[in-house]
Write an enzyme that holds these catalytic residues in place. Structure first.
Site, PDB file in Angstrom:
ATOM      1  N   PRO A  75      48.645  43.842  45.231  1.00  0.00           N
ATOM      2  CA  PRO A  75      49.082  45.178  45.605  1.00  0.00           C
ATOM      3  C   PRO A  75      49.559  45.227  47.054  1.00  0.00           C
ATOM      4  O   PRO A  75      48.931  44.665  47.948  1.00  0.00           O
ATOM      5  CB  PRO A  75      47.830  46.032  45.420  1.00  0.00           C
ATOM      6  CG  PRO A  75      47.001  45.288  44.432  1.00  0.00           C
ATOM      7  CD  PRO A  75      47.272  43.837  44.727  1.00  0.00           C
ATOM      8  N   LYS A  91      41.939  45.711  41.372  1.00  0.00           N
ATOM      9  CA  LYS A  91      42.301  44.389  41.902  1.00  0.00           C
ATOM     10  C   LYS A  91      41.336  44.023  43.023  1.00  0.00           C
ATOM     11  O   LYS A  91      40.813  44.900  43.709  1.00  0.00           O
ATOM     12  CB  LYS A  91      43.729  44.406  42.470  1.00  0.00           C
ATOM     13  CG  LYS A  91      44.799  44.790  41.479  1.00  0.00           C
ATOM     14  CD  LYS A  91      45.306  43.606  40.731  1.00  0.00           C
ATOM     15  CE  LYS A  91      46.490  43.986  39.853  1.00  0.00           C
ATOM     16  NZ  LYS A  91      47.182  42.847  39.340  1.00  0.00           N
TER      17      LYS A  91
END
Length: 115
Positions: free
Chosen positions: A2, A33
């Site tokens: 990300p 994540k």
């Protein structure tokens, strides 16, 4: 992987020191994540207008592999919007949030791609 980017016309001294770390934690949590993969960048002091004025404004870009898109974006918009508004005082109607789902083969890290 990300990758969160905020470009804003706020000067650097108006960005709290905790904003980067807080945003990193938020992105990791919301996308599921590991935070070790999250990158956050703020581009302060940009020459920007939004809606024809130079009142505080910005542009958020969030890229990730296989998580953003469709219903997930609808879930993320109020979370990210509230975070930016509360932390920086930029009203939610003064910035856009752009989501990009990055193909695994188009993102490199640690000497290789993710796919």
């Amino acid at each position: 992987m990300p990758y969160f980017v905020l470009s804003t016309n706020l000067p650097a001294d108006k960005i709290p020191k905790s904003f980067l770390a807080d945003t990193s934690k938020l992105v990791a949590k919301e996308l599921g994540k590991p935070e070790t993969y999250v990158c956050v960048r703020v581009n302060p002091g940009q020459m920007m207008t939004f809606g024809g004025t130079d009142d505080p404004c910005g542009m958020v870009e969030l890229e990730s592999i296989g998580v953003v898109g469709g219903a997930k974006n609808k879930q993320l918009v109020p979370v990210i919007g509230s975070h930016v508004q509360e932390a920086l005082g930029i009203p939610q109607d003064r910035f856009y949030i752009k989501f990009t789902d990055v193909p695994r083969t188009d993102q490199g890290w640690n000497g290789k791609t993710f796919g």
